[in-house]
Write a protein that holds these residues in place. Structure first.
Motif, PDB file in Angstrom:
ATOM      1  N   PRO A 132       0.839  -1.197   0.000  1.00 48.42           N
ATOM      2  CA  PRO A 132       0.000   0.000   0.000  1.00 48.42           C
ATOM      3  C   PRO A 132       0.874   1.247   0.000  1.00 48.42           C
ATOM      4  O   PRO A 132       2.096   1.140   0.100  1.00 48.42           O
ATOM      5  CB  PRO A 132      -0.753  -0.126   1.315  1.00 48.42           C
ATOM      6  N   ASP A 133       0.237   2.424  -0.092  1.00 46.71           N
ATOM      7  CA  ASP A 133       1.002   3.676  -0.041  1.00 46.71           C
ATOM      8  C   ASP A 133       1.869   3.694   1.209  1.00 46.71           C
ATOM      9  O   ASP A 133       3.039   4.052   1.172  1.00 46.71           O
ATOM     10  CB  ASP A 133       0.055   4.885   0.088  1.00 46.71           C
ATOM     11  N   LEU A 134       1.225   3.345   2.289  1.00 44.23           N
ATOM     12  CA  LEU A 134       1.912   3.469   3.567  1.00 44.23           C
ATOM     13  C   LEU A 134       1.894   2.138   4.293  1.00 44.23           C
ATOM     14  O   LEU A 134       0.861   1.486   4.379  1.00 44.23           O
ATOM     15  CB  LEU A 134       1.198   4.511   4.442  1.00 44.23           C
ATOM     16  N   LYS A 135       3.023   1.748   4.769  1.00 49.69           N
ATOM     17  CA  LYS A 135       3.106   0.461   5.464  1.00 49.69           C
ATOM     18  C   LYS A 135       4.064   0.597   6.638  1.00 49.69           C
ATOM     19  O   LYS A 135       5.214   0.992   6.469  1.00 49.69           O
ATOM     20  CB  LYS A 135       3.610  -0.602   4.483  1.00 49.69           C
ATOM     21  N   GLY A 136       3.567   0.304   7.832  1.00 50.60           N
ATOM     22  CA  GLY A 136       4.432   0.364   9.014  1.00 50.60           C
ATOM     23  C   GLY A 136       5.119  -0.975   9.227  1.00 50.60           C
ATOM     24  O   GLY A 136       5.019  -1.880   8.412  1.00 50.60           O
ATOM     25  N   VAL A 185     -13.539   7.110  -3.166  1.00 49.84           N
ATOM     26  CA  VAL A 185     -12.970   5.760  -3.095  1.00 49.84           C
ATOM     27  C   VAL A 185     -14.089   4.741  -3.244  1.00 49.84           C
ATOM     28  O   VAL A 185     -14.993   4.691  -2.409  1.00 49.84           O
ATOM     29  CB  VAL A 185     -12.254   5.537  -1.743  1.00 49.84           C
ATOM     30  N   ASP A 186     -14.060   3.950  -4.331  1.00 55.88           N
ATOM     31  CA  ASP A 186     -15.066   2.894  -4.428  1.00 55.88           C
ATOM     32  C   ASP A 186     -14.471   1.597  -3.894  1.00 55.88           C
ATOM     33  O   ASP A 186     -13.305   1.538  -3.503  1.00 55.88           O
ATOM     34  CB  ASP A 186     -15.589   2.735  -5.863  1.00 55.88           C
ATOM     35  N   ARG A 187     -15.312   0.580  -3.908  1.00 56.82           N
ATOM     36  CA  ARG A 187     -14.921  -0.676  -3.283  1.00 56.82           C
ATOM     37  C   ARG A 187     -13.636  -1.244  -3.883  1.00 56.82           C
ATOM     38  O   ARG A 187     -12.700  -1.612  -3.173  1.00 56.82           O
ATOM     39  CB  ARG A 187     -16.072  -1.663  -3.460  1.00 56.82           C
ATOM     40  N   GLN A 188     -13.623  -1.279  -5.197  1.00 55.35           N
ATOM     41  CA  GLN A 188     -12.475  -1.867  -5.878  1.00 55.35           C
ATOM     42  C   GLN A 188     -11.191  -1.101  -5.561  1.00 55.35           C
ATOM     43  O   GLN A 188     -10.146  -1.679  -5.258  1.00 55.35           O
ATOM     44  CB  GLN A 188     -12.747  -1.846  -7.375  1.00 55.35           C
ATOM     45  N   SER A 189     -11.289   0.234  -5.629  1.00 57.79           N
ATOM     46  CA  SER A 189     -10.077   1.019  -5.389  1.00 57.79           C
ATOM     47  C   SER A 189      -9.669   0.978  -3.927  1.00 57.79           C
ATOM     48  O   SER A 189      -8.491   1.107  -3.591  1.00 57.79           O
ATOM     49  CB  SER A 189     -10.249   2.461  -5.874  1.00 57.79           C
ATOM     50  N   PHE A 190     -10.656   0.776  -3.084  1.00 55.24           N
ATOM     51  CA  PHE A 190     -10.348   0.636  -1.658  1.00 55.24           C
ATOM     52  C   PHE A 190      -9.463  -0.600  -1.435  1.00 55.24           C
ATOM     53  O   PHE A 190      -8.397  -0.524  -0.837  1.00 55.24           O
ATOM     54  CB  PHE A 190     -11.656   0.511  -0.855  1.00 55.24           C
ATOM     55  N   VAL A 191      -9.942  -1.740  -1.975  1.00 57.50           N
ATOM     56  CA  VAL A 191      -9.180  -2.978  -1.804  1.00 57.50           C
ATOM     57  C   VAL A 191      -7.807  -2.851  -2.460  1.00 57.50           C
ATOM     58  O   VAL A 191      -6.778  -3.230  -1.895  1.00 57.50           O
ATOM     59  CB  VAL A 191      -9.960  -4.181  -2.389  1.00 57.50           C
ATOM     60  N   ALA A 192      -7.797  -2.273  -3.638  1.00 58.44           N
ATOM     61  CA  ALA A 192      -6.536  -2.136  -4.373  1.00 58.44           C
ATOM     62  C   ALA A 192      -5.561  -1.244  -3.618  1.00 58.44           C
ATOM     63  O   ALA A 192      -4.365  -1.538  -3.526  1.00 58.44           O
ATOM     64  CB  ALA A 192      -6.815  -1.578  -5.761  1.00 58.44           C
ATOM     65  N   ALA A 193      -6.079  -0.151  -3.063  1.00 59.74           N
ATOM     66  CA  ALA A 193      -5.191   0.789  -2.373  1.00 59.74           C
ATOM     67  C   ALA A 193      -4.580   0.163  -1.124  1.00 59.74           C
ATOM     68  O   ALA A 193      -3.405   0.377  -0.828  1.00 59.74           O
ATOM     69  CB  ALA A 193      -5.973   2.053  -1.998  1.00 59.74           C
ATOM     70  N   VAL A 194      -5.391  -0.642  -0.424  1.00 59.40           N
ATOM     71  CA  VAL A 194      -4.872  -1.220   0.818  1.00 59.40           C
ATOM     72  C   VAL A 194      -3.887  -2.349   0.526  1.00 59.40           C
ATOM     73  O   VAL A 194      -2.851  -2.483   1.182  1.00 59.40           O
ATOM     74  CB  VAL A 194      -6.012  -1.749   1.723  1.00 59.40           C
TER      75      VAL A 194
END
Ligand SMILES: Nc1nc2c(ncn2[C@@H]2O[C@H](COP(=O)(O)OP(=O)(O)OP(=O)(O)O)[C@@H](O)[C@H]2O)c(=O)[nH]1
Ligand SMILES: [Mg+2]
Lengths: 406, 217
Positions: B38-42, B205-214
């Protein structure tokens, strides 16, 4: 227990992560590392540590935690590498602080949870304790009532048992009395006949009609009558004496309830009980008395009579057609020992332990309450004595009563 | 329930990996850390362990920026599976927006699975969530083990046929099915989150982009 409702998984800001840190020491270290003044500020620009006044042209290094930038470290000098190294150090410190905070808050949450659960349990326990208390009080009351009912019932049963033995006694006595009464009655009616004859003879004598007188004298066989009359009266007196003796014996039983102690020779009581039972068994059993010398003792004679009579009745009931009951008394080791034995059917071994138990009976229903032997044991024990039994099926039974002397 | 921070323009979600002891919850989290982009990952923060067993929890923070410029932050937690740590398990489960139940496929673990699932149901209710509506995915882990040792897929499917939750077979050790499990959870979480903070309408943010972003696609 009031604890702040911090959730362990909340978002932390810079101020919270620095809270509780040795800030003065941190400031010193940062100043040394950065070789001069510095500022630690939040993303909102709020100063956390270092110089109060903003720098004119500062160098920045972001302070990141998890995914976000929480603040900046600023310094006047242009040592980029040093600045980012120092910022990295601060981040590590913040991370440790976050770990500590989360662990501490999670711990608090679970402790609170456990405490609440404990309190809940405690309340439930107290409630059930109260319930049990009421219940046990109710139970106690019920037990008390039951005991009372039982005691009443037992008293009534003891009374019934006494009545039963008195009933048996009465039957024996009636039989005993009936016999003399029968012949006294018939003697008296014969005597009435004789008296009528005498009246007629007396009238003839008064009139001086000696021929008639002589005729009637012969006709009535007055020679026999005078002889028989005397015999009749003698027999009747003896019969009346027997009745009087039976009645005198009966008096011994009229004081079953007598609670006054008396000093007696128990042999007298044994003889008396045997007399009472004799009428009942004379056709089918022989009654043998072997009474040794006994010291007089203080006791409740009415009660002991009941014991002896009970044991004798038991013996009589166990007898076959032709049996023998033996009553012995002697003194053994400072105790009076009384043995009442029969050669009757005996008691099975399995029942021996239980025959003194209340309501235990092997006889058919209705012939006794099953309390007879229990009453015997109670009475003997009340006198400080004990009662034992030995028996063999088919051979007979011996009850032994021990009573302390003096 | 998700948290909205208007000041910092941030939405924070909590997702919890639940299940019996040693079923592979921590391993799932480790693999996700490696597999997701994802963009950000700890980093995975492992709070405390004893012989590989989680005593408090593990935490992996993930996040992405919405077109609206907000930060959506997901905090993935694991609970300690050991029966004794129920209070901790319950505290970690509090405020969860979604749950992955990691079951152990080994035949010998069937009873433990059942008890842990029942414990999940109880704790969900105890922390005030609705078991019927909380987003949930059931993962049967350790599929790499010898066939004789584990329940067959058919057996598992037959047992869970009446259950409404998605069923995923995985091997966290190898990394198979781990991402899929997570994606299935995100798919379920999205509608709830969208209702709560208008992800689609306000944040684009739609469902698909939500899953993709995470997950990082
Ligand atoms: N063969 C196999 N072993 C696995 C798999 N997943 C995890 N394990 C192993 O199972 C053991 C426990 O894994 P963890 O991830 O620590 O289990 P956990 O669910 O976090 O356990 P607790 O923290 O005690 O609740 C470790 O030895 C893992 O290597 C898998 O898919 N296949
Ligand atoms: Mg673990």
């Amino acid at each position: 227990m009031e604890l702040e409702p911090h959730t362990f998984d909340r978002e932390f800001d810079l101020a919270e992560l620095l809270a509780g840190m040795p800030l003065a020491r941190m400031a010193q270290i940062l100043a040394t590392l950065l070789a001069g003044e510095f500022r630690l500020v939040t993303v909102g620009g709020q100063l956390m540590l270092g110089r109060a006044e903003p720098f004119a042209q500062p160098c920045h290094a972001a302070i990141r935690h998890e995914l976000e930038t929480l603040g900046h470290l600023e310094s006047a000098s242009d040592g980029e590498a040093r600045l980012s190294a120092a910022a990295g150090m601060v981040e590590l410190v913040l991370q440790l602080s976050a770990r500590y905070r989360m662990a501490a808050d999670l711990h608090t949450e679970t402790v609170q949870e456990d405490y609440a659960a404990l309190q809940h349990q405690h309340a439930a326990l107290k409630e059930s304790e109260a319930r049990y208390k009421t219940l046990s009080e109710e139970l106690e009351e019920r037990v008390r009532q039951q005991v009372e009912t039982l005691e009443t019932a037992q008293r009534q049963l003891y009374q019934a048992e006494k009545l039963a033995s008195i009933g048996q006694l009465a039957a024996g006595v009636a039989h005993e009395i009936n016999n003399p009464i029968g012949f006294i009655r018939s003697n008296l009616s014969t005597a009435q006949q004789y008296v009528r004859n005498l009246e007629r003879l007396a009238a003839l004598m008064k009139a001086g009609d000696m021929a008639q007188f002589q005729a009637l004298w012969n006709e009535a066989d007055m020679a026999f009558v005078t002889e028989d009359f005397a015999a009749l009266l003698g027999e009747s007196v003896a019969g009346a004496d027997r009745v009087a003796k039976i009645v005198a014996d009966l008096k011994g039983f009229s004081n079953v309830d007598q609670t006054e102690e008396e000093i007696v020779n128990l042999n007298d009581n044994l003889r008396f009980a045997c007399n009472v039972i004799a009428g009942q068994i004379k056709d089918k059993a022989e009654l043998v008395l072997e009474l040794g010398e006994l010291p007089r003792i203080l006791c409740l004679p009415g009660h002991l009579n009941q014991v002896f009579l009970n044991l004798l009745l038991n013996a009589a009931q166990s007898l076959p057609d032709q049996g023998r009951i033996k009553v012995c008394s002697d003194v053994l080791n400072h105790e009076i020992r009384i043995l009442i034995s029969d050669n009757g059917c005996g008691i099975p071994e399995g029942n021996l332990d239980r025959i003194f138990d209340p309501f235990f009976t092997t006889r058919e229903v209705g012939s006794g309450t099953g309390l007879g032997l229990t009453v015997c044991r109670d009475i003997v024990q009340a006198h400080g004595g004990r009662i034992g039994v030995e028996s063999k099926v088919g051979a007979g039974t011996t009850f032994t009563v021990y009573l302390p002397v003096g | 329930m998700a948290e909205i921070d208007e000041v910092n323009r941030k939405i924070t979600l909590k997702l919890v990996y639940y299940g019996p002891a040693q079923s592979g919850k921590t391993t799932n989290l480790m693999r996700l850390h490696d597999l997701l982009a994802p963009d950000l990952k700890g980093e995975v923060m492992t709070l405390e362990t004893q012989n590989d067993r989680t005593l408090f929890f593990d935490l992996l923070p993930l996040g992405f920026r919405t077109p609206s410029g907000w930060l959506v932050k997901l905090k993935l937690f694991t609970v300690p599976g050991q029966v004794a740590h129920d209070a901790t398990r319950k505290a970690v489960l509090s405020r969860a927006d979604g749950v992955v139940f990691v079951a152990d496929s080994q035949r010998t673990q069937s009873v433990n699975n059942a008890e842990a699932f029942q414990n999940l149901e109880e704790n969900v209710q105890r922390v005030g969530l609705d078991f019927a509506s909380v987003p949930l995915v059931v993962q049967f882990n350790k599929r790499d083990l010898p066939e004789a040792q584990i329940l067959s897929e058919e057996e598992v499917r037959a047992r869970w046929a009446q259950a409404p939750w998605p069923l995923v077979f995985s091997s966290a050790l190898i990394g198979e099915g781990v991402k899929e499990t997570f994606a299935r959870l995100l798919e379920q979480v999205y509608p709830v989150l969208d209702k709560f903070c208008a992800l689609q309408e306000s944040h684009g943010v739609d469902r698909q982009s939500f899953v993709a972003a995470v997950t990082g696609g």
